[in-house]
Design a protein around this motif. Sequence first.
Motif, PDB file in Angstrom:
ATOM      1  N   MET A 111       0.781  -1.229  -0.099  1.00 41.20           N
ATOM      2  CA  MET A 111      -0.134   0.040  -0.060  1.00 41.20           C
ATOM      3  C   MET A 111       0.778   1.262   0.048  1.00 41.20           C
ATOM      4  SD  MET A 111      -3.405  -0.213  -0.415  1.00 41.20           S
ATOM      5  CE  MET A 111      -3.778   1.051   0.422  1.00 41.20           C
ATOM      6  N   ALA A 112       1.820   1.217   0.547  1.00 41.96           N
ATOM      7  CA  ALA A 112       2.977   2.167   0.645  1.00 41.96           C
ATOM      8  C   ALA A 112       3.289   2.449  -0.735  1.00 41.96           C
ATOM      9  CB  ALA A 112       3.895   2.004   1.818  1.00 41.96           C
ATOM     10  N   LYS A 113       3.792   1.648  -1.233  1.00 40.50           N
ATOM     11  CA  LYS A 113       4.118   1.581  -2.837  1.00 40.50           C
ATOM     12  C   LYS A 113       3.087   1.946  -3.722  1.00 40.50           C
ATOM     13  CE  LYS A 113       8.125  -1.331  -1.970  1.00 40.50           C
ATOM     14  NZ  LYS A 113       8.801  -2.866  -2.454  1.00 40.50           N
ATOM     15  N   GLY A 114       1.969   1.900  -3.365  1.00 41.84           N
ATOM     16  CA  GLY A 114       0.740   2.339  -4.247  1.00 41.84           C
ATOM     17  C   GLY A 114       0.331   0.999  -4.898  1.00 41.84           C
ATOM     18  N   ASP A 115       0.827  -0.216  -4.546  1.00 44.83           N
ATOM     19  CA  ASP A 115       0.248  -1.533  -5.200  1.00 44.83           C
ATOM     20  C   ASP A 115      -1.016  -1.863  -4.556  1.00 44.83           C
ATOM     21  OD1 ASP A 115       0.169  -4.012  -6.510  1.00 44.83           O
ATOM     22  OD2 ASP A 115       2.136  -4.755  -5.815  1.00 44.83           O
ATOM     23  N   LYS A 116      -1.966  -1.514  -4.842  1.00 44.45           N
ATOM     24  CA  LYS A 116      -3.253  -1.893  -4.126  1.00 44.45           C
ATOM     25  C   LYS A 116      -3.556  -3.397  -4.290  1.00 44.45           C
ATOM     26  CE  LYS A 116      -5.284   2.912  -3.889  1.00 44.45           C
ATOM     27  NZ  LYS A 116      -6.456   3.812  -4.335  1.00 44.45           N
ATOM     28  N   LYS A 117      -3.643  -3.726  -5.617  1.00 40.93           N
ATOM     29  CA  LYS A 117      -3.671  -5.197  -5.814  1.00 40.93           C
ATOM     30  C   LYS A 117      -2.989  -6.105  -5.343  1.00 40.93           C
ATOM     31  CE  LYS A 117      -4.005  -8.110 -10.277  1.00 40.93           C
ATOM     32  NZ  LYS A 117      -3.758  -8.088 -11.497  1.00 40.93           N
ATOM     33  N   GLY A 118      -1.708  -5.842  -4.800  1.00 40.73           N
ATOM     34  CA  GLY A 118      -0.715  -6.658  -4.219  1.00 40.73           C
ATOM     35  C   GLY A 118      -1.183  -6.616  -2.792  1.00 40.73           C
ATOM     36  N   ALA A 119      -1.617  -5.301  -2.283  1.00 41.47           N
ATOM     37  CA  ALA A 119      -2.057  -5.349  -0.997  1.00 41.47           C
ATOM     38  C   ALA A 119      -3.176  -6.174  -0.735  1.00 41.47           C
ATOM     39  CB  ALA A 119      -2.249  -3.813  -0.545  1.00 41.47           C
ATOM     40  N   LEU A 120      -4.245  -6.045  -1.477  1.00 41.51           N
ATOM     41  CA  LEU A 120      -5.471  -6.780  -1.496  1.00 41.51           C
ATOM     42  C   LEU A 120      -5.096  -8.136  -1.746  1.00 41.51           C
ATOM     43  CD1 LEU A 120      -8.450  -6.707  -1.476  1.00 41.51           C
ATOM     44  CD2 LEU A 120      -8.462  -6.706  -4.004  1.00 41.51           C
ATOM     45  N   TYR A 121      -4.284  -8.650  -2.463  1.00 42.26           N
ATOM     46  CA  TYR A 121      -4.003 -10.212  -2.408  1.00 42.26           C
ATOM     47  C   TYR A 121      -3.315 -10.729  -1.215  1.00 42.26           C
ATOM     48  CZ  TYR A 121      -1.471 -14.237  -3.658  1.00 42.26           C
ATOM     49  OH  TYR A 121      -0.862 -15.859  -3.735  1.00 42.26           O
TER      50      TYR A 121
END
Length: 227
Positions: free
Chosen positions: A64-74
Amino acid sequence: MNWFGKKKAAQPSTTSTGTSGGGGGGNPGATIIKIRESIEAQEKREAHKEREIDKLVSDAKAKMAKGDKKGALYAMKRKKLHETELNKIQQVKMTLETQVINLESAAQNADTFAAMNAGKNAMAKIRNDVGIDKVDNLMDDIKDEMDLANEISDAIAQPVDPFAQDEDDLLAELEQMGADDLEAELLQAPSAKNEVLFPDAPASKLPSLDASEAEEMKKLEAELAGL
C-alpha cells in the motif's frame, strides 16, 4: 487466473491426534498423552499461522505504501485465509483440551471406583473369613478361658491345711476332752480350801464316869432308843 498463487500442499487434518491406529485404546493415561501430543502439534501450527498472518499484514502495508493496491489486496485475502485456519486450529485445541480434562476426571473417577471396590472386596473377604458365627464362638471360648483362669486363681489362693477336712472331728474331740475334765473335777475330793475342818480328837484318855453318871447315861440311851 489463480488469485492465490501456487497451490499449497494439502494440510493434515486439524482433528488428527498425530498418531494412527485408533489412539490409546482402553488406557486413559496413554490416550491423555497422545491428546497432549496432538495439542502441542496444534500449538506449533497456531504459532506458524500467527507468524504468517503478521508477515502478510506487513506485506500488505508495504505494498500500500508503494501504491500496489492489487498486491496489498492479495496479501489481505491470504491473511484472511490464514486467520480462518487459525480459528479452526484454536477450536481443535479447545476440543482436545476439553477431552484431556474429561479424560483426567474420568480416569480419576475410575481410580476412585477401583479403590472403593477393592476396599469393599477386602471388607467382604474379612467378613467371610470371620463371620458372625466365628465371632460368637470366639467370644464363648474367651469366656470359658476367663472362667477357667478364675477357677485356677481361686484354687491357688486356697490355704494348704492337711487337717482342714478333720476340723469337725477335732472339735468333737475337744468337746469330749472338756466333758471328761469336768467329770473328773466333780468326782475329785474337795480341795483344801473347801474342806470342812473338824477338831482333832483328844490325845489323852477321857475321864471315866462314876456309877451314878453311868446309870444316868444308860437311862438316857434307853429313852433315846424308845423314841
